[in-house]
Design a protein around this motif. Structure first.
Motif, PDB file in Angstrom:
ATOM      1  N   PRO A  93       6.629   1.889   3.340  1.00 31.02           N
ATOM      2  CA  PRO A  93       5.219   1.708   3.728  1.00 31.02           C
ATOM      3  C   PRO A  93       4.970   0.392   4.455  1.00 31.02           C
ATOM      4  O   PRO A  93       4.163   0.332   5.392  1.00 31.02           O
ATOM      5  N   SER A 117       3.529   0.236   8.273  1.00 34.01           N
ATOM      6  CA  SER A 117       2.248  -0.448   8.507  1.00 34.01           C
ATOM      7  C   SER A 117       2.393  -1.579   9.502  1.00 34.01           C
ATOM      8  O   SER A 117       1.582  -1.728  10.436  1.00 34.01           O
ATOM      9  N   GLU A 118       3.423  -2.412   9.322  1.00 37.19           N
ATOM     10  CA  GLU A 118       3.608  -3.563  10.205  1.00 37.19           C
ATOM     11  C   GLU A 118       3.946  -3.126  11.626  1.00 37.19           C
ATOM     12  O   GLU A 118       3.497  -3.746  12.601  1.00 37.19           O
ATOM     13  N   ALA A 174       0.727  -1.857  13.291  1.00 36.25           N
ATOM     14  CA  ALA A 174      -0.158  -2.975  13.635  1.00 36.25           C
ATOM     15  C   ALA A 174       0.341  -3.710  14.869  1.00 36.25           C
ATOM     16  O   ALA A 174      -0.456  -4.173  15.699  1.00 36.25           O
ATOM     17  N   LEU A 217       2.955   8.800   7.072  1.00 35.58           N
ATOM     18  CA  LEU A 217       1.666   8.128   6.889  1.00 35.58           C
ATOM     19  C   LEU A 217       0.815   8.863   5.864  1.00 35.58           C
ATOM     20  O   LEU A 217       0.106   8.246   5.056  1.00 35.58           O
ATOM     21  N   TYR A 253       2.310   8.260   2.275  1.00 35.84           N
ATOM     22  CA  TYR A 253       2.040   6.925   1.745  1.00 35.84           C
ATOM     23  C   TYR A 253       0.560   6.544   1.822  1.00 35.84           C
ATOM     24  O   TYR A 253       0.195   5.413   1.467  1.00 35.84           O
ATOM     25  N   ILE A 261      -1.414   5.895   4.382  1.00 39.00           N
ATOM     26  CA  ILE A 261      -1.604   4.747   5.267  1.00 39.00           C
ATOM     27  C   ILE A 261      -2.595   5.118   6.362  1.00 39.00           C
ATOM     28  O   ILE A 261      -2.417   6.112   7.074  1.00 39.00           O
ATOM     29  N   ASP A 262      -3.635   4.307   6.504  1.00 41.63           N
ATOM     30  CA  ASP A 262      -4.637   4.500   7.550  1.00 41.63           C
ATOM     31  C   ASP A 262      -4.413   3.433   8.617  1.00 41.63           C
ATOM     32  O   ASP A 262      -4.688   2.256   8.391  1.00 41.63           O
ATOM     33  N   PRO A 263      -3.886   3.812   9.802  1.00 38.46           N
ATOM     34  CA  PRO A 263      -3.590   2.811  10.843  1.00 38.46           C
ATOM     35  C   PRO A 263      -4.802   1.990  11.245  1.00 38.46           C
ATOM     36  O   PRO A 263      -4.675   0.797  11.542  1.00 38.46           O
ATOM     37  N   ARG A 282      -5.485  -0.664   8.705  1.00 38.37           N
ATOM     38  CA  ARG A 282      -4.430  -1.696   8.794  1.00 38.37           C
ATOM     39  C   ARG A 282      -4.728  -2.686   9.903  1.00 38.37           C
ATOM     40  O   ARG A 282      -4.545  -3.871   9.764  1.00 38.37           O
ATOM     41  N   TRP A 321      -3.996  -8.512  11.470  1.00 36.68           N
ATOM     42  CA  TRP A 321      -2.579  -8.838  11.652  1.00 36.68           C
ATOM     43  C   TRP A 321      -2.329  -9.327  13.069  1.00 36.68           C
ATOM     44  O   TRP A 321      -2.941  -8.852  14.031  1.00 36.68           O
TER      45      TRP A 321
END
Length: 485
Positions: free
Chosen positions: A435, A439-440, A443, A467, A470, A472-474, A477, A482
């Protein structure tokens, strides 16, 4: 193998369960205990054919009574596990009669192979008659890295016999220290250890140095002089840089090894010699053989047991340990006492060490004299280390930190210090790191999933699936501010 009994002794319940489950899948009957006292009871009650035991146990040293256990039960095989990972532990394990020594964290495949090998041996092949020389804390080899473990295990296996050893490694890796360790821990330790460097002797004098000479044998031979073989009588002769030995001297050396007799230069009476031969070289003997510059029959005579000594760059985990050891050694020799900061130790690990351990030792000795500060920091090191041999610090340090974090995580969940057993380790680790990676990366490319998928080396549909898994909402993020700086 079905039904064969194995007793596992470790105070870490996670280690016990992992080993037990792996061996049970192979068809073995396994019992686990966590102390020396329980071990004694189960050896009597369970009647194991194989004992797998840790060294550091709650009620004492797990190695202390191994020899007596094997003496009472010659058919019992013993495999020792230890997180200490030192030559001392490997030697003690072998001296006590252990069939195998495995450093922690160990590979289950390695353990499985060792178990199969141990139970495949007959009782007549028990290793209980190993050399009884006690190992000391002042052994010359320093290092706990995986690369050094094989060296330690090989040394532990050859100290009780007189097989010829060929130590292979780059210049400065400590080949003579390996030879000294084998001698000092072996059955010939009370006899001389004699070293001769073939590369440092003029070609015309090599035979005189090795075999000695009689008075008047050549100009300047005023008295009879014993050669290195005679000087090493009953002990060990270390032939360093054997690859630099001229062909004519190789021929005579081969005759001596075959006959066990030397004849001095100018002499006629053969002299019986009893020495163990340890040779070493930093050259590729395979190339020398192909070029006809090294005798094939001599190579096979010397290369009975090869010991491959790793370059320091291949065991960077050992660099801080070695550096601090050399600083302590310098202080013991009367030089100013200096310490090494953690940042400096990390920087030393980034250096490629073309001169290997010898270069590191010389640097530490130089800094004890030249450094004004009591603590050696990275600023001073950057002034004395060659930039060409220094890796890019930021990227390598991050990678090293990641490897160390994974190593700690694995040990905590599997091998060392686990409070409970974990299974499916691969997926557990992925759930921790994947994750973050996703995510990184998203971003960094402003949420562009096509670019992110390309950078990650996966297709867009796979990325979307991950995504979702996990959660994960871009967009969320990206709103966290970031930046790739």
């Amino acid at each position: 193998m079905s039904g064969r009994h194995i007793l596992v002794v470790d105070d870490d319940q996670a280690v016990c369960v992992v080993i037990a489950e792996a061996l049970k899948r192979q068809g073995y009957m396994v019992k686990t205990v966590g102390s020396i006292a329980e071990r004694r009871i189960q050896i009597e009650e369970f009647q194991p054919e194989l004992l797998i035991s840790d060294v550091m146990l709650p009620d004492g040293d797990g190695l202390e009574d191994i020899a007596s256990i094997i003496a009472e039960r010659p058919a019992l095989r013993v495999i020792i596990l230890s997180a200490q990972n030192t030559l001392d532990t490997a030697v003690r394990a072998t001296a006590q009669g252990a069939f195998e020594y495995l450093p922690k964290p160990f590979d289950l495949n390695d353990l499985s192979q060792a178990v199969d090998a141990a139970l495949g041996q007959s009782a007549s092949h028990a290793l209980s008659e190993q050399g009884s020389g006690a190992a000391t804390d002042e052994l010359p080899l320093i290092g706990r890295s995986a690369a050094m473990q094989e060296v330690y295990r090989t040394i532990a296996r050859v100290i009780s016999n007189d097989l010829s050893i060929l130590v292979l490694g780059e210049s400065g890796t400590g080949k003579e220290l390996v030879a000294e360790a084998i001698h000092n821990l072996g059955t010939r330790r009370e006899q001389p250890f004699v070293a001769i460097n073939m590369a440092a002797i003029p070609r015309e004098l090599i035979e005189a140095e090795l075999f000695g000479y009689e008075k008047g044998a050549f100009t300047g031979a005023a008295t009879r002089t014993a050669g290195k073989f005679e000087q090493a009588q009953g002990g060990t002769l270390f032939l360093d840089e054997i690859g630099d030995m001229p062909m004519e001297a190789q021929t005579r050396l081969l005759r001596v090894l075959q006959s066990g007799e030397v004849t001095t230069v100018g002499g006629t009476r053969p002299i019986r010699v009893d020495v163990r031969i340890i040779a070493a070289t930093n050259k590729d003997l395979g190339v020398l053989l192909a070029e006809g510059r090294f005798r094939e029959d001599l190579y096979y005579r010397l290369n009975v047991v090869p010991v491959h000594l790793p370059a320091l760059r291949d065991r960077s985990d050992d660099v801080p340990l070695l550096a601090r050891h050399f600083l302590d050694q310098a202080a013991a020799d009367g030089l100013p006492r200096k310490a090494l900061s953690d940042d400096a130790a990390a920087l030393l690990r980034l250096y490629s060490w073309p001169g290997n351990v010898r270069e590191l030792k010389n640097l530490m000795q130089r800094l004890t004299v030249l450094a004004r500060e009591t603590v050696i920091g990275p600023e001073l090191l950057r002034q004395v280390l060659s930039v060409d041999n220094l890796s890019e610090p930021r990227a390598t340090a991050v990678e090293d930190g990641l490897r160390e974090a994974v190593r700690r995580w694995t040990r905590e969940h599997l091998t060392i210090g686990a409070s409970k057993t974990q299974t499916n380790m691969h997926d557990l680790l992925l759930e921790c790191v994947e994750p973050v990676l996703l995510s990184e990366t998203l971003a960094a490319v402003d949420g562009n999933q096509i670019k992110a998928a390309a950078m990650l080396g996966i297709n867009r549909n796979t990325l979307r699936k991950k995504l979702t898994i996990y959660d994960i909402d871009p967009v969320q993020r990206l709103n966290r501010g970031w930046s790739p700086s």
